[in-house]
Design a protein around this motif. Structure first.
Motif, PDB file in Angstrom:
ATOM      1  N   PRO A 198     -12.727 -12.245   6.476  1.00 16.96           N
ATOM      2  CA  PRO A 198     -12.400 -10.827   6.241  1.00 16.96           C
ATOM      3  C   PRO A 198     -10.927 -10.646   5.904  1.00 16.96           C
ATOM      4  CG  PRO A 198     -12.645 -11.270   8.594  1.00 16.96           C
ATOM      5  CD  PRO A 198     -13.074 -12.520   7.883  1.00 16.96           C
ATOM      6  N   MET A 199     -10.630  -9.615   5.160  1.00 18.81           N
ATOM      7  CA  MET A 199      -9.258  -9.316   4.777  1.00 18.81           C
ATOM      8  C   MET A 199      -8.486  -8.852   6.004  1.00 18.81           C
ATOM      9  SD  MET A 199      -8.003  -6.635   1.859  1.00 18.81           S
ATOM     10  CE  MET A 199      -6.355  -6.679   1.177  1.00 18.81           C
ATOM     11  N   PRO A 200      -7.306  -9.451   6.279  1.00 19.93           N
ATOM     12  CA  PRO A 200      -6.512  -9.008   7.440  1.00 19.93           C
ATOM     13  C   PRO A 200      -6.241  -7.512   7.384  1.00 19.93           C
ATOM     14  CG  PRO A 200      -5.585 -11.008   6.486  1.00 19.93           C
ATOM     15  CD  PRO A 200      -6.652 -10.552   5.550  1.00 19.93           C
ATOM     16  N   LEU A 201      -6.270  -6.871   8.536  1.00 25.54           N
ATOM     17  CA  LEU A 201      -6.122  -5.418   8.591  1.00 25.54           C
ATOM     18  C   LEU A 201      -4.782  -4.972   8.001  1.00 25.54           C
ATOM     19  CD1 LEU A 201      -7.487  -2.825   9.537  1.00 25.54           C
ATOM     20  CD2 LEU A 201      -6.348  -3.098  11.752  1.00 25.54           C
ATOM     21  N   GLY A 202      -3.725  -5.738   8.264  1.00 25.46           N
ATOM     22  CA  GLY A 202      -2.416  -5.382   7.725  1.00 25.46           C
ATOM     23  C   GLY A 202      -2.397  -5.411   6.212  1.00 25.46           C
ATOM     24  N   MET A 203      -3.052  -6.416   5.612  1.00 25.88           N
ATOM     25  CA  MET A 203      -3.119  -6.487   4.145  1.00 25.88           C
ATOM     26  C   MET A 203      -3.957  -5.347   3.585  1.00 25.88           C
ATOM     27  SD  MET A 203      -3.344 -10.507   3.081  1.00 25.88           S
ATOM     28  CE  MET A 203      -3.081 -10.123   1.359  1.00 25.88           C
ATOM     29  N   LEU A 204      -5.002  -4.960   4.331  1.00 23.80           N
ATOM     30  CA  LEU A 204      -5.826  -3.838   3.895  1.00 23.80           C
ATOM     31  C   LEU A 204      -5.012  -2.548   3.858  1.00 23.80           C
ATOM     32  CD1 LEU A 204      -8.543  -2.680   3.080  1.00 23.80           C
ATOM     33  CD2 LEU A 204      -9.113  -2.452   5.511  1.00 23.80           C
ATOM     34  N   PHE A 205      -4.197  -2.333   4.887  1.00 20.37           N
ATOM     35  CA  PHE A 205      -3.325  -1.163   4.897  1.00 20.37           C
ATOM     36  C   PHE A 205      -2.333  -1.234   3.735  1.00 20.37           C
ATOM     37  CE2 PHE A 205      -4.736  -0.285   9.227  1.00 20.37           C
ATOM     38  CZ  PHE A 205      -4.744   1.106   9.225  1.00 20.37           C
ATOM     39  N   GLY A 206      -1.794  -2.420   3.471  1.00 21.93           N
ATOM     40  CA  GLY A 206      -0.868  -2.588   2.352  1.00 21.93           C
ATOM     41  C   GLY A 206      -1.530  -2.262   1.025  1.00 21.93           C
ATOM     42  N   LEU A 207      -2.785  -2.721   0.868  1.00 23.56           N
ATOM     43  CA  LEU A 207      -3.520  -2.447  -0.365  1.00 23.56           C
ATOM     44  C   LEU A 207      -3.752  -0.945  -0.538  1.00 23.56           C
ATOM     45  CD1 LEU A 207      -5.079  -3.373  -2.849  1.00 23.56           C
ATOM     46  CD2 LEU A 207      -7.069  -3.758  -1.378  1.00 23.56           C
ATOM     47  N   VAL A 208      -4.053  -0.263   0.563  1.00 24.81           N
ATOM     48  CA  VAL A 208      -4.274   1.183   0.508  1.00 24.81           C
ATOM     49  C   VAL A 208      -3.008   1.898   0.041  1.00 24.81           C
ATOM     50  CG1 VAL A 208      -4.720   3.258   1.884  1.00 24.81           C
ATOM     51  CG2 VAL A 208      -6.117   1.208   2.214  1.00 24.81           C
ATOM     52  N   PHE A 209      -1.857   1.512   0.589  1.00 20.08           N
ATOM     53  CA  PHE A 209      -0.600   2.154   0.184  1.00 20.08           C
ATOM     54  C   PHE A 209      -0.265   1.857  -1.277  1.00 20.08           C
ATOM     55  CE2 PHE A 209       0.253   2.636   4.760  1.00 20.08           C
ATOM     56  CZ  PHE A 209       0.771   3.918   4.764  1.00 20.08           C
ATOM     57  N   ILE A 210      -0.527   0.629  -1.732  1.00 14.16           N
ATOM     58  CA  ILE A 210      -0.269   0.288  -3.133  1.00 14.16           C
ATOM     59  C   ILE A 210      -1.173   1.106  -4.050  1.00 14.16           C
ATOM     60  CG2 ILE A 210      -0.542  -1.543  -4.849  1.00 14.16           C
ATOM     61  CD1 ILE A 210       0.489  -3.517  -2.793  1.00 14.16           C
ATOM     62  N   LEU A 211      -2.444   1.237  -3.666  1.00 12.27           N
ATOM     63  CA  LEU A 211      -3.370   2.030  -4.479  1.00 12.27           C
ATOM     64  C   LEU A 211      -2.973   3.505  -4.509  1.00 12.27           C
ATOM     65  CD1 LEU A 211      -6.866   0.495  -3.637  1.00 12.27           C
ATOM     66  CD2 LEU A 211      -5.662   0.454  -5.813  1.00 12.27           C
ATOM     67  N   ALA A 212      -2.442   4.004  -3.389  1.00 12.57           N
ATOM     68  CA  ALA A 212      -1.973   5.394  -3.364  1.00 12.57           C
ATOM     69  C   ALA A 212      -0.816   5.581  -4.346  1.00 12.57           C
ATOM     70  CB  ALA A 212      -1.545   5.779  -1.957  1.00 12.57           C
ATOM     71  N   GLY A 213       0.127   4.630  -4.358  1.00  9.57           N
ATOM     72  CA  GLY A 213       1.238   4.710  -5.296  1.00  9.57           C
ATOM     73  C   GLY A 213       0.782   4.608  -6.733  1.00  9.57           C
ATOM     74  N   MET A 214      -0.191   3.728  -7.005  1.00 10.80           N
ATOM     75  CA  MET A 214      -0.695   3.581  -8.368  1.00 10.80           C
ATOM     76  C   MET A 214      -1.523   4.788  -8.789  1.00 10.80           C
ATOM     77  SD  MET A 214       0.563   0.915  -9.624  1.00 10.80           S
ATOM     78  CE  MET A 214      -0.380   1.114 -11.131  1.00 10.80           C
ATOM     79  N   ALA A 215      -2.247   5.395  -7.844  1.00  9.81           N
ATOM     80  CA  ALA A 215      -3.052   6.584  -8.160  1.00  9.81           C
ATOM     81  C   ALA A 215      -2.163   7.724  -8.633  1.00  9.81           C
ATOM     82  CB  ALA A 215      -3.870   7.009  -6.944  1.00  9.81           C
ATOM     83  N   PHE A 216      -0.944   7.799  -8.093  1.00  3.91           N
ATOM     84  CA  PHE A 216       0.005   8.817  -8.568  1.00  3.91           C
ATOM     85  C   PHE A 216       0.328   8.586 -10.040  1.00  3.91           C
ATOM     86  CE2 PHE A 216       4.334   9.942  -9.648  1.00  3.91           C
ATOM     87  CZ  PHE A 216       4.402  11.282  -9.274  1.00  3.91           C
ATOM     88  N   LYS A 217       0.516   7.339 -10.415  1.00  6.00           N
ATOM     89  CA  LYS A 217       0.926   7.033 -11.791  1.00  6.00           C
ATOM     90  C   LYS A 217      -0.159   7.390 -12.804  1.00  6.00           C
ATOM     91  CE  LYS A 217       4.804   5.422 -10.269  1.00  6.00           C
ATOM     92  NZ  LYS A 217       6.023   6.245 -10.409  1.00  6.00           N
ATOM     93  N   ILE A 218      -1.432   7.325 -12.400  1.00  6.18           N
ATOM     94  CA  ILE A 218      -2.501   7.687 -13.328  1.00  6.18           C
ATOM     95  C   ILE A 218      -3.014   9.101 -13.045  1.00  6.18           C
ATOM     96  CG2 ILE A 218      -3.216   5.307 -13.711  1.00  6.18           C
ATOM     97  CD1 ILE A 218      -5.574   5.817 -11.814  1.00  6.18           C
ATOM     98  N   SER A 219      -2.328   9.818 -12.142  1.00  5.86           N
ATOM     99  CA  SER A 219      -2.667  11.197 -11.744  1.00  5.86           C
ATOM    100  C   SER A 219      -4.121  11.329 -11.315  1.00  5.86           C
ATOM    101  CB  SER A 219      -2.333  12.199 -12.856  1.00  5.86           C
ATOM    102  OG  SER A 219      -3.060  11.964 -14.037  1.00  5.86           O
ATOM    103  N   ALA A 220      -4.549  10.400 -10.452  1.00  2.00           N
ATOM    104  CA  ALA A 220      -5.888  10.482  -9.880  1.00  2.00           C
ATOM    105  C   ALA A 220      -5.854  11.379  -8.646  1.00  2.00           C
ATOM    106  CB  ALA A 220      -6.400   9.090  -9.518  1.00  2.00           C
ATOM    107  N   VAL A 221      -6.906  12.152  -8.443  1.00  2.00           N
ATOM    108  CA  VAL A 221      -7.014  13.028  -7.269  1.00  2.00           C
ATOM    109  C   VAL A 221      -7.139  12.148  -6.025  1.00  2.00           C
ATOM    110  CG1 VAL A 221      -8.454  14.809  -6.183  1.00  2.00           C
ATOM    111  CG2 VAL A 221      -8.108  14.807  -8.664  1.00  2.00           C
ATOM    112  N   PRO A 222      -6.456  12.431  -4.932  1.00  2.00           N
ATOM    113  CA  PRO A 222      -5.664  13.629  -4.615  1.00  2.00           C
ATOM    114  C   PRO A 222      -4.159  13.494  -4.886  1.00  2.00           C
ATOM    115  CG  PRO A 222      -5.994  12.370  -2.622  1.00  2.00           C
ATOM    116  CD  PRO A 222      -6.643  11.582  -3.740  1.00  2.00           C
TER     117      PRO A 222
END
Length: 479
Positions: A198-222
């Motif tokens: 399984p993916m380490p929980l810390g890396m999962l949190f890191g992936l979530v934050f990276i995706l949040a930053g990238m979602a801003f760049k493509i103006s994805a909701v929310p």
């Protein structure tokens, strides 16, 4: 650094030198040199495109593995350069009409473009962040280019503030990934996740934050809250740039990030992409229904379109990824054509802003009206235009991946979105004419519109070769 093979970076290096030369030329030359430097920027981009097309796109890593050139990166860079040329062509005459002509404009566009080209070649979280910030810092300045406009200043402040927040989230995610994997190199991150556990929980949190930053760049909701205000407040030529190119580059970077280093964590990130896609389609479709300002409507349209593109990413596999690349190509061409029409419409020197201002266009300027109608039909996904094929491939990939809910909601939101696209056509052709439109439309703007219309119509004749080419590029590069 021992790895100093700079041949794969020649387009970026050439554009960097050209941008500095144009900047110095603008400083030393007296008078308004905006048009001269814009022409120089277009020529520089064409030369960079020639360098890129004559380069070997066989996969190669350089700069200690931080930079990667392959078929996917090469094709995305062709799209980026083409989009930059279109954006500069659309700005011809507009800056002078709005009395904001300054020579820094084409230089900033070029610097943003260099950042975008580096984004799709990033093979390391550090190069990813640096290229993303090079693009963002240039775009922040362009958003506020109309210094005497309160709306432009407000848009720029919102864009900068939310952009800084997204950068902070991205950096925090990168730090978590580094802490749990021990590296910021894509290959090492991929190897650390390839053990089957399984993916380490810390890396999962890191992936979530990276995706949040990238979602801003493509103006994805929310993370879309900046988009309508910035689209409306920024000068229209800057809005056209925002709509045409950065989203394509950011989506290319997101695809490389998720399909390479985080390929083994697909079960985790697919859920996030699924939610982003669903929310973006719904908000993009329904929020646009009440818009009266044409630029705000196009902002929500872009949000919805990124939602459709994310369906292909959520579907995964070569079919989904190739559908995303094809969709981005068609979206970019359609958007360039739409903004060519919007920028061309003025009454007594004042730019039109509302949908109601399009009334009577079919009687006064039939070419612009029929071209806009064709583009609106294509963006609605009406067969057999290019926009239909883009959505068809996306929905087909979703069905093949058993994402039936996304596919059905994608079709339903397309039907809702068709209302506001068709509303523009109704106003142009059936509402009574208002004051006459100015007829002085720059040739460069008409050229962009003409090429866009030719692509939308020409795609009908031979869609398969381009679709097959997308699939081949994605399979070789990302899988």
């Amino acid at each position: 650094m021992t790895d100093i093979n700079l041949v794969p970076l020649m387009p970026e290096i050439f554009l960097s030198i050209a941008a500095m030369v144009l900047l110095v030329l603008g400083v030393v030359r007296e008078g308004d040199s905006t048009r001269l430097l814009t022409a120089g920027a277009v020529v520089s981009l064409l030369l960079a495109l020639a360098i890129l097309l004559t380069s070997d796109w066989t996969e190669v890593l350089t700069l200690q593995g931080m930079f990667k050139l392959d078929g996917f990166a090469g094709f995305m860079k062709v799209l980026i350069i083409a989009g930059l040329i279109a954006a500069l062509a659309l700005s011809d005459g507009f800056l002078q009409q709005e009395e904001i002509a300054r020579f820094e404009y084409p230089v900033l566009v070029m610097l943003a473009g260099i950042g975008m080209m580096l984004m799709v070649s990033a093979n390391n979280l550090l190069s990813l962040y640096m290229s993303l910030e090079l693009q963002s810092l240039s775009l922040y300045v362009l958003a506020a280019f109309a210094r005497n406009s309160a709306r432009a200043s407000e848009a720029s402040v919102k864009y900068f503030t939310l952009g800084a927040l997204s950068s902070g989230m991205l950096l925090f995610g990168i730090s978590l990934i580094y802490g749990f994997s021990g590296s910021i190199d894509f290959g090492v991150i991929m190897a650390s996740l390839g053990g089957g556990g399984p993916m380490p929980l810390g890396m999962l949190f890191g992936l979530v934050f990276i995706l949040a930053g990238m979602a801003f760049k493509i103006s994805a909701v929310p993370f879309h809250m900046w988009t309508p205000d910035v689209y409306e407040g920024a000068p229209t030529s800057v809005t056209a740039l925002f709509a045409i190119v950065p989203k394509v580059a950011a989506m290319g970077l997101l695809m490389r990030l998720l399909l390479e280093p985080f390929a083994f964590a697909s079960q985790e990130w697919m859920q996030i992409v699924y939610a982003l896609s669903l929310a973006s389609m719904v908000v993009g479709a329904f929020a646009a229904l009440t818009q009266e300002n044409i630029k705000r409507l196009l902002a929500y349209s872009s949000i919805g379109n990124m939602g459709y593109a994310l369906i292909g990413l959520a579907a995964g596999g070569a079919a989904g990824a190739s559908a995303v690349v094809l969709y981005l190509l068609i979206y970019m061409v359609m958007t360039a054509g739409v903004f060519a029409v919007v920028l061309s419409l003025r009454r007594k020197g004042v730019a039109v802003e509302t949908i109601a201002d399009f009334a009577g266009l079919s009687q006064q300027q039939p070419f612009l009206a029929y071209a806009m109608a064709l583009l609106m039909f294509s963006m609605s996904g009406i067969p057999p235009l290019a926009g239909f094929f883009g959505k068809f491939m996306i929905f087909k990939a979703a069905v093949d991946a058993h994402l039936y809910v996304l596919a059905v909601l994608g079709v339903l939101t397309s039907v809702v979105a068709a209302y506001y696209y068709l509303r523009v056509i109704k106003v142009m052709f059936f509402d009574p004419a208002q004051a006459p439109f100015d007829r002085d439309v720059p040739l460069a703007r008409l050229a962009v519109l003409g090429l866009s219309v030719l692509f939308i119509l020409g795609f009908i004749l031979a869609p398969s070769p381009l679709m097959d080419q997308m699939t081949a590029i994605v399979k070789v590069s990302l899988f």
